[in-house]
Design an enzyme around this catalytic site. Sequence first.
Site, PDB file in Angstrom:
ATOM      1  N   CYS A  82     -20.031 -41.503 -11.381  1.00  0.00           N
ATOM      2  CA  CYS A  82     -21.264 -41.344 -12.161  1.00  0.00           C
ATOM      3  C   CYS A  82     -20.830 -41.147 -13.601  1.00  0.00           C
ATOM      4  CB  CYS A  82     -22.139 -40.213 -11.607  1.00  0.00           C
ATOM      5  SG  CYS A  82     -21.419 -38.569 -11.652  1.00  0.00           S
TER       6      CYS A  82
HETATM    7  C1  RB5 Z   1     -26.862 -40.114 -15.374  1.00  0.00           C
HETATM    8  O1  RB5 Z   1     -27.356 -40.256 -16.651  1.00  0.00           O
HETATM    9  C2  RB5 Z   1     -25.864 -38.981 -15.324  1.00  0.00           C
HETATM   10  O2  RB5 Z   1     -26.537 -37.774 -15.366  1.00  0.00           O
HETATM   11  C3  RB5 Z   1     -25.025 -39.092 -14.073  1.00  0.00           C
HETATM   12  O3  RB5 Z   1     -24.405 -40.336 -14.049  1.00  0.00           O
HETATM   13  C4  RB5 Z   1     -23.900 -38.097 -13.933  1.00  0.00           C
HETATM   14  O4  RB5 Z   1     -23.187 -37.952 -15.098  1.00  0.00           O
HETATM   15  C5  RB5 Z   1     -24.197 -36.814 -13.328  1.00  0.00           C
HETATM   16  O5  RB5 Z   1     -23.296 -35.988 -13.118  1.00  0.00           O
END
Ligand code: RB5
Length: 166
Positions: free
Chosen positions: A79
């Site tokens: 993420c």
């Molecule tokens: C998405 O914008 C972001 O919040 C997600 O990808 C991640 O970083 C969460 O931990």
Amino acid sequence: MESRGKERLNMGPKKKIAIGADHGGYHLKNALSGFIRQSGYEVIDMGAFSNEPSDYPDYARLVAEKIQSREAWRGILICGSGVGASVAANKLRGMRAAVCHDTYSARQGVEDDAMNILCLGARVIGEELAKEIVISYLRAEFKDLERYRRRLSKIKELERRWMTSG
Ligand code: RB5
């Protein structure tokens, strides 16, 4: 690792890697998937399949299910920071997920802690470092030592006592 150990750790076929990412990790997932295949592993891509906004818990669940069903050996979640993915993945039974942005933790997390999901933050590290971390993770094997088994048993006990379903 001996086969008895593999059974206890509930591991799927070696070399099958389930990978998932939200929009924040979409591009790095695609780059890493090719690299992982070239490195001799099979990739099971659980999405996302576009960089439209999506929710990392969905991919954590999909990747975890592949490991729980033993269709995959290990998982990788990406993420933006790696944090959300690891928080979500650790809610799922049998998952030992951690954010590792260095090769030492990626290797040692498997050797000592039987980490089975590597989490990466695509907004934190670059592609080349991510590749080195992934290779350290995939090449590492759990060290089947009594003290590591004891600690894993205690984690299992936490799951048994405090996880209500799943
Ligand atoms: C998405 O914008 C972001 O919040 C997600 O990808 C991640 O970083 C969460 O931990």
